[in-house]
Motif scaffolding. Structure first.
Motif, PDB file in Angstrom:
ATOM      1  N   SER A  14       0.841  -1.192   0.000  1.00 56.68           N
ATOM      2  CA  SER A  14       0.000   0.000   0.000  1.00 56.68           C
ATOM      3  C   SER A  14       0.875   1.240   0.000  1.00 56.68           C
ATOM      4  O   SER A  14       1.983   1.252  -0.523  1.00 56.68           O
ATOM      5  N   ASP A  15       0.359   2.282   0.619  1.00 51.03           N
ATOM      6  CA  ASP A  15       1.001   3.587   0.672  1.00 51.03           C
ATOM      7  C   ASP A  15       1.896   3.686   1.910  1.00 51.03           C
ATOM      8  O   ASP A  15       1.615   3.049   2.932  1.00 51.03           O
ATOM      9  N   PRO A  16       2.970   4.482   1.854  1.00 44.45           N
ATOM     10  CA  PRO A  16       3.808   4.650   3.052  1.00 44.45           C
ATOM     11  C   PRO A  16       3.025   5.097   4.276  1.00 44.45           C
ATOM     12  O   PRO A  16       3.367   4.724   5.405  1.00 44.45           O
ATOM     13  N   SER A  17       1.952   5.868   4.085  1.00 47.64           N
ATOM     14  CA  SER A  17       1.181   6.364   5.222  1.00 47.64           C
ATOM     15  C   SER A  17       0.494   5.239   5.982  1.00 47.64           C
ATOM     16  O   SER A  17       0.243   5.360   7.191  1.00 47.64           O
ATOM     17  N   ILE A  18       0.193   4.144   5.298  1.00 46.11           N
ATOM     18  CA  ILE A  18      -0.352   2.966   5.964  1.00 46.11           C
ATOM     19  C   ILE A  18       0.770   2.049   6.431  1.00 46.11           C
ATOM     20  O   ILE A  18       0.739   1.519   7.551  1.00 46.11           O
ATOM     21  N   ARG A  19       1.780   1.874   5.596  1.00 44.64           N
ATOM     22  CA  ARG A  19       2.836   0.911   5.931  1.00 44.64           C
ATOM     23  C   ARG A  19       3.520   1.223   7.251  1.00 44.64           C
ATOM     24  O   ARG A  19       3.772   0.328   8.058  1.00 44.64           O
ATOM     25  N   TRP A  20       3.842   2.499   7.481  1.00 47.36           N
ATOM     26  CA  TRP A  20       4.591   2.795   8.704  1.00 47.36           C
ATOM     27  C   TRP A  20       3.754   2.528   9.948  1.00 47.36           C
ATOM     28  O   TRP A  20       4.292   2.110  10.989  1.00 47.36           O
ATOM     29  N   GLN A  21       2.443   2.734   9.860  1.00 46.80           N
ATOM     30  CA  GLN A  21       1.581   2.472  11.008  1.00 46.80           C
ATOM     31  C   GLN A  21       1.400   0.974  11.242  1.00 46.80           C
ATOM     32  O   GLN A  21       1.307   0.518  12.390  1.00 46.80           O
ATOM     33  N   VAL A  22       1.352   0.202  10.161  1.00 41.41           N
ATOM     34  CA  VAL A  22       1.322  -1.251  10.304  1.00 41.41           C
ATOM     35  C   VAL A  22       2.597  -1.735  10.985  1.00 41.41           C
ATOM     36  O   VAL A  22       2.567  -2.569  11.909  1.00 41.41           O
ATOM     37  N   TRP A  46       0.458   9.169  -1.197  1.00 39.39           N
ATOM     38  CA  TRP A  46      -0.603  10.133  -0.908  1.00 39.39           C
ATOM     39  C   TRP A  46      -0.071  11.402  -0.257  1.00 39.39           C
ATOM     40  O   TRP A  46      -0.567  12.491  -0.537  1.00 39.39           O
ATOM     41  N   GLY A  47       0.902  11.283   0.639  1.00 43.15           N
ATOM     42  CA  GLY A  47       1.433  12.476   1.289  1.00 43.15           C
ATOM     43  C   GLY A  47       2.051  13.429   0.297  1.00 43.15           C
ATOM     44  O   GLY A  47       1.767  14.635   0.301  1.00 43.15           O
ATOM     45  N   ALA A  48       2.910  12.898  -0.578  1.00 49.23           N
ATOM     46  CA  ALA A  48       3.535  13.739  -1.599  1.00 49.23           C
ATOM     47  C   ALA A  48       2.484  14.314  -2.543  1.00 49.23           C
ATOM     48  O   ALA A  48       2.595  15.471  -2.977  1.00 49.23           O
ATOM     49  N   PHE A  95      -1.757  10.959   7.801  1.00 45.25           N
ATOM     50  CA  PHE A  95      -0.778  10.226   6.999  1.00 45.25           C
ATOM     51  C   PHE A  95       0.522  10.019   7.774  1.00 45.25           C
ATOM     52  O   PHE A  95       1.234   9.045   7.535  1.00 45.25           O
ATOM     53  N   GLY A  96       0.837  10.952   8.667  1.00 48.75           N
ATOM     54  CA  GLY A  96       2.055  10.850   9.453  1.00 48.75           C
ATOM     55  C   GLY A  96       3.217  11.651   8.925  1.00 48.75           C
ATOM     56  O   GLY A  96       4.375  11.302   9.185  1.00 48.75           O
ATOM     57  N   LEU A  97       2.972  12.733   8.197  1.00 50.49           N
ATOM     58  CA  LEU A  97       4.071  13.587   7.759  1.00 50.49           C
ATOM     59  C   LEU A  97       4.936  13.947   8.961  1.00 50.49           C
ATOM     60  O   LEU A  97       4.435  14.404   9.985  1.00 50.49           O
ATOM     61  N   ASP A  98       6.235  13.728   8.849  1.00 45.39           N
ATOM     62  CA  ASP A  98       7.160  13.977   9.956  1.00 45.39           C
ATOM     63  C   ASP A  98       7.103  15.457  10.337  1.00 45.39           C
ATOM     64  O   ASP A  98       7.464  16.326   9.532  1.00 45.39           O
ATOM     65  N   PRO A  99       6.658  15.774  11.568  1.00 47.09           N
ATOM     66  CA  PRO A  99       6.527  17.189  11.937  1.00 47.09           C
ATOM     67  C   PRO A  99       7.858  17.915  12.032  1.00 47.09           C
ATOM     68  O   PRO A  99       7.883  19.150  12.011  1.00 47.09           O
ATOM     69  N   SER A 100       8.948  17.170  12.127  1.00 44.69           N
ATOM     70  CA  SER A 100      10.261  17.820  12.212  1.00 44.69           C
ATOM     71  C   SER A 100      10.885  18.058  10.848  1.00 44.69           C
ATOM     72  O   SER A 100      11.959  18.673  10.755  1.00 44.69           O
TER      73      SER A 100
END
Length: 324
Positions: A14-22, A46-48, A95-100
């Motif tokens: 899937s998308d990185p936004s799902i993968r990292w949470q999995v 999706w984030g990009a 999505f989890g865009l890195d806030p830093s």
């Protein structure tokens, strides 16, 4: 769980936004591994794609809550639009865009300079007048390291007598709503994650949680009947709307932050989530909100949803590991 390996593979494909949470929530991957995957949200998928729609001034669609030049007839005929800054920023948080990251820091800085609420022209990070909007603004601001303490203090003072919130309070409502309350609770929780909160904000969060728990997340307090049948149907993105899976995902995050055991009053909602699991181990997207959006992140209502499945699996895993 039957078919768990196949379902995990499906989620990872899937998308990185799902993968990292999995990786973080279901596979217990090391922080280095899931953080590396989360970093891809900025540059892939999706984030990009959502970032590519950003205006030069940091906003989306030229407005804080509604797109620039919006014709109210569109809302009546097609539904509420979801492309402006507030909803786009919330989606980047989900999505989890890195806030830093430099992109995130530049984005929230530009929004602070250029974005003003449609309702009264207030600067974006000062908040609006409506509790649902302000709850999400607190969640986004806290996540992206913005000082939203003034909005938090305002929300704490806007609780109704039953312990929750209602965005129609300004129009005379004296009873809290499930939707307003979950929007505010998510904001207060994110604020505590980022800044430990204040005694007043923590007490407000406890009272809002009690409001939902007393109602078993979906029942009317007086009659015990479901307050809204759609609370039992799952959607994504939720935007401002409520369902029991959104509430359970919140209570999971709240318990993990507090180091608390799951509350037994969640058990009926947990059973409902279990009942909606399909034989192949996935969950369907039951419905979605009409209205303009940048792009879809699911295959449509009535089809298996990676987002719904991810949330359901992590809630059930948490409950199974430490629940009553």
């Amino acid at each position: 769980m039957a078919h768990s390996a196949a379902v995990i593979d499906w989620l990872l494909d899937s998308d990185p936004s799902i993968r990292w949470q999995v990786m973080r929530d279901l596979l217990d991957a090391s922080p280095a591994r899931w953080q590396a995957e989360r970093a891809k949200v900025e540059t892939e998928g999706w984030g990009a794609r959502l970032l590519s729609h950003q205006d030069a001034d940091g906003q989306w669609a030229g407005g804080a809550f509604i797109p620039a030049g919006f014709d109210p007839r569109e809302w009546r005929e097609r539904g509420q639009p979801w492309t402006a800054t507030s909803f786009s920023l919330t989606q980047l948080r989900e999505f989890g865009l890195d806030p830093s990251s430099n992109r995130a820091r530049r984005t929230v800085e530009l929004i602070g300079v250029h974005s003003h609420w449609d309702e009264g022209g207030q600067p974006f990070w000062e908040g609006e007048i409506e509790e649902c909007i302000n709850g999400r603004t607190v969640a986004d601001g806290a996540y992206f390291d913005i000082d939203v303490s003034s909005i938090v203090d305002r929300l704490a003072g806007e609780r109704l007598a039953d312990g929750g919130w209602n965005c129609e309070r300004i129009n005379g409502s004296q009873r809290s709503s499930f939707a307003s309350t979950i929007n505010v609770l998510e904001g207060l929780l994110e604020y505590e994650k980022a800044a430990q909160g204040t005694p007043r904000s923590r007490e407000a969060r406890r009272s809002g949680e009690a409001y939902l728990l007393e109602r078993r997340l979906f029942r009317r307090l007086g009659t015990g009947e479901p307050a809204d049948e759609r609370f039992l149907q799952f959607l994504h993105p939720n935007r401002w709307r409520y369902d029991v899976l959104r509430a359970l995902d919140y209570f999971r995050a709240s318990a993990l932050l507090d180091g608390a055991a799951p509350d037994p009053r969640l058990s009926e909602a947990i059973d409902h989530v279990r009942s909606k699991r399909r034989e192949d181990g996935t969950w369907l997207l039951d419905w979605s909100l009409p209205g303009r959006e940048w792009f879809e992140v699911d295959d449509g209502p009535g089809k298996p949803s990676r987002w719904v499945t991810l949330k359901a699996l992590r809630v059930l895993r948490w409950w199974g590991a430490s629940g009553p």
